[in-house]
Each structure stands twice: as C-alpha cells, then as structure tokens.
Design a protein around this motif. Structure first.
Motif, short mmCIF file in Angstrom:
data_model
loop_
_atom_site.label_atom_id
_atom_site.label_comp_id
_atom_site.label_asym_id
_atom_site.label_seq_id
_atom_site.Cartn_x
_atom_site.Cartn_y
_atom_site.Cartn_z
N THR A 53 0.84 -1.18 0.00
CA THR A 53 0.00 0.00 0.00
C THR A 53 0.88 1.24 0.00
O THR A 53 2.06 1.18 0.35
N GLY A 54 0.30 2.36 -0.39
CA GLY A 54 1.01 3.62 -0.32
C GLY A 54 2.15 3.69 -1.32
O GLY A 54 2.02 3.27 -2.47
N VAL A 55 3.24 4.26 -0.88
CA VAL A 55 4.41 4.46 -1.73
C VAL A 55 5.56 3.62 -1.17
O VAL A 55 5.88 3.74 0.02
N THR A 56 6.13 2.78 -2.00
CA THR A 56 7.23 1.94 -1.56
C THR A 56 8.50 2.31 -2.31
O THR A 56 8.45 2.76 -3.46
N GLN A 57 9.62 2.12 -1.64
CA GLN A 57 10.91 2.42 -2.24
C GLN A 57 11.88 1.28 -1.96
O GLN A 57 11.90 0.73 -0.87
N THR A 58 12.69 0.96 -2.96
CA THR A 58 13.75 -0.04 -2.79
C THR A 58 15.00 0.43 -3.51
O THR A 58 14.93 1.12 -4.54
N PRO A 59 16.19 0.11 -2.99
CA PRO A 59 16.37 -0.49 -1.67
C PRO A 59 16.16 0.55 -0.56
O PRO A 59 16.05 1.74 -0.85
N ARG A 60 16.12 0.13 0.67
CA ARG A 60 16.00 1.07 1.76
C ARG A 60 17.35 1.66 2.14
O ARG A 60 17.43 2.79 2.63
N HIS A 61 18.39 0.90 1.93
CA HIS A 61 19.75 1.37 2.19
C HIS A 61 20.64 0.97 1.02
O HIS A 61 20.49 -0.13 0.48
N LEU A 62 21.56 1.86 0.66
CA LEU A 62 22.47 1.58 -0.44
C LEU A 62 23.81 2.24 -0.17
O LEU A 62 23.87 3.43 0.14
N VAL A 63 24.84 1.44 -0.28
CA VAL A 63 26.21 1.96 -0.18
C VAL A 63 26.87 1.70 -1.52
O VAL A 63 26.84 0.58 -2.03
N MET A 64 27.45 2.73 -2.09
CA MET A 64 28.07 2.57 -3.40
C MET A 64 29.34 3.38 -3.52
O MET A 64 29.50 4.41 -2.85
N GLY A 65 30.24 2.89 -4.35
CA GLY A 65 31.46 3.63 -4.65
C GLY A 65 31.19 4.66 -5.72
O GLY A 65 30.15 4.65 -6.39
N ALA A 77 -1.41 19.44 -8.02
CA ALA A 77 -1.84 20.24 -6.87
C ALA A 77 -2.31 19.39 -5.72
O ALA A 77 -2.67 19.92 -4.66
N GLY A 78 -2.31 18.06 -5.89
CA GLY A 78 -2.80 17.20 -4.84
C GLY A 78 -1.80 17.00 -3.72
O GLY A 78 -0.60 17.24 -3.89
N GLU A 79 -2.30 16.55 -2.60
CA GLU A 79 -1.43 16.28 -1.45
C GLU A 79 -0.43 15.19 -1.81
O GLU A 79 -0.77 14.19 -2.45
N GLN A 80 0.81 15.38 -1.38
CA GLN A 80 1.86 14.41 -1.67
C GLN A 80 1.94 13.37 -0.56
O GLN A 80 1.87 13.70 0.62
N PHE A 81 2.14 12.14 -0.98
CA PHE A 81 2.34 11.05 -0.04
C PHE A 81 3.75 10.50 -0.29
O PHE A 81 4.14 10.23 -1.43
N PHE A 82 4.49 10.36 0.81
CA PHE A 82 5.90 10.02 0.69
C PHE A 82 6.17 8.54 0.95
O PHE A 82 5.50 7.90 1.77
N GLY A 83 7.19 8.04 0.26
CA GLY A 83 7.70 6.72 0.54
C GLY A 83 8.66 6.75 1.71
O GLY A 83 8.97 7.82 2.26
N PRO A 84 9.17 5.58 2.12
CA PRO A 84 10.05 5.49 3.30
C PRO A 84 11.45 6.00 3.05
O PRO A 84 12.20 6.23 3.99
N GLY A 85 11.82 6.17 1.79
CA GLY A 85 13.14 6.70 1.48
C GLY A 85 14.20 5.64 1.28
O GLY A 85 14.07 4.50 1.74
N THR A 86 15.24 6.03 0.56
CA THR A 86 16.45 5.21 0.41
C THR A 86 17.60 5.99 1.01
O THR A 86 17.88 7.12 0.58
N ARG A 87 18.26 5.39 1.98
CA ARG A 87 19.44 6.02 2.59
C ARG A 87 20.65 5.66 1.75
O ARG A 87 21.06 4.51 1.73
N LEU A 88 21.20 6.64 1.06
CA LEU A 88 22.33 6.41 0.14
C LEU A 88 23.62 6.92 0.76
O LEU A 88 23.67 8.06 1.24
N THR A 89 24.62 6.08 0.73
CA THR A 89 25.96 6.47 1.17
C THR A 89 26.93 6.24 0.02
O THR A 89 26.99 5.13 -0.52
N VAL A 90 27.63 7.30 -0.34
CA VAL A 90 28.61 7.22 -1.42
C VAL A 90 30.02 7.28 -0.81
O VAL A 90 30.35 8.24 -0.12
N LEU A 91 30.79 6.23 -1.06
CA LEU A 91 32.12 6.16 -0.46
C LEU A 91 33.19 6.69 -1.42
O LEU A 91 33.04 6.60 -2.63
#
Lengths: 112, 112
Positions: free
Chosen positions: A2-14, A98-112
C-alpha cells in the motif's frame, strides 16, 4: 503493498558504481516526485513527473537520471556519484500536480 | 525564490507543557502542509491548510494558517514523549507553476 514503496531502503556505493533507486506508488496517482534530504538542509525537490512526462528538473547534476516508465513507477539512475550525494532520497506521489503528496520510506544512500 | 523559515530549529520540552512552532514564508500562498518525520523514517502528513484562517486539530496538535501574515503555527498541548520527532512545514506553490518548498524542520524532544 500500500502507499508508496521504495527499494532499496539502504544503499552503499562507490563513486564509480552504477545503481538505481526504485519507487512504486499503489495509490492510483498520476504525478511522482524525487526529493533529496541532506543533513541540516531543507528537502530539495529534484524531479517531478506528471502523466509520465518530466515537468520539473531543478538543475540536478546529470549523474542523476530519472525514468518514469508508467504512472506507478519512478526510477532514479545513479552513476559516478560524489560523497556529497550521500543523503536520504524520498519519493512521493500525488493526484495531479496540486494534490497532497504522499511520501515513501526513502532510500538512505551512502557514497564512499 | 521562496524562503520558508521554521522557529525554533530545536525544541526540548517537558511532558505536559505547551509550545508553539512557527513557520514563516516569504511570498503569498494559501496552501500549507505540516509533516512529521521520525528518525530514519519518511514524512507523515499531519495537516493540510488550504485557506486563510484555516485551523485543524488532531489530538494534542493544532495547526493554523494566516496567509496575510504568511505565518503558520503548530501548537502542542500537554506534550507527551510520543510527539518527539522532526516537524516540517511546506508551502505549496504548485498552482503557480512553482514547486513545493519545505522549511528546515523543527526537531522536537519531549522529556519525560
């Protein structure tokens, strides 16, 4: 799902990697958004898609490339990122621009 | 560019106390949203304010909008620990072809 989904939830990349973030909305909306949330800064709008057409591109570096194959899916393709691109990337959707925005859980990105 | 300022940025308050968070913005708009964000989580919509003088209440939170003063307030009554989170206001300028502008957020900690 349901709602808005995001994948991956965490990502570490060079800095030389190529990766993609995926967003899917199950709300029947026709507009989708990518936002970047960095520490101690307001959320920054990156891209807006309405009816699968890009309507906003806020001077985002070309190393970020969005794709909206249909009204339910939104991708953010990443390549040659910099450490300062590390952030929480949030996807949102709305019914119309103009409609209300519904947000996903986000992806936490770390760039090394 | 529209500026959205929240005050205070950090707030530590005891349970049972009352407090108000302020959101000032720099141009005319009559559409304003309040969101809550828990650490590591996405944004949860709290209130949608769509006209001057709008007031909405949900539990211990009450939001109001004064479009002439370009000010919105989020009032907390008898705070409880569960209200600890970061609160964002966002000004909706999408009807004029512009975007959605977020404030910097107010990090609220309620101390038992």
């Amino acid at each position: 799902e349901t709602g808005v989904t995001q994948t991956p939830r965490h990502l570490v990349m060079g800095m030389t990697n190529k990766k993609s973030l995926k967003c899917e909305q199950h709300l029947g909306h026709n507009a989708m958004y990518w936002y970047k949330q960095s520490a101690k800064k307001p959320l920054e709008l990156m891209f807006v898609y309405s009816l699968e057409e890009r309507v906003e591109n806020n001077s985002v570096p070309s190393r970020f490339s969005p794709e909206c194959p249909n009204s339910s899916h939104l991708f953010l393709h990443l390549h040659t990122l910099q450490p300062e691109d590390s952030a929480l990337y949030l996807c949102a959707s709305s019914q119309g621009l103009a409609g209300e925005q519904f947000f996903g859980p986000g992806t936490r990105l770390t760039v090394l | 560019e529209l500026k959205v300022e929240q005050n205070p940025l950090f707030l530590s308050m005891q349970e049972g106390k009352n407090y108000t968070i302020y959101c000032n913005y720099s141009t005319t708009s009559d559409r304003l949203y309040w969101y809550r964000q828990d650490p590591g989580k996405s944004l949860e919509s709290l209130f949608v304010l769509l006209s001057n003088g709008a007031v909405k209440q949900e539990g211990r939170l009450m939001a109001s909008l004064d479009t002439k003063a370009r000010l919105s307030t989020l009032h907390i009554t008898a705070a409880v620990h569960d209200l600890s989170a970061t609160y964002f206001c966002a000004v909706d300028m999408r009807d004029t072809g512009n975007q959605f502008y977020f404030g910097t957020g107010t990090s609220l900690t309620v101390i038992p």
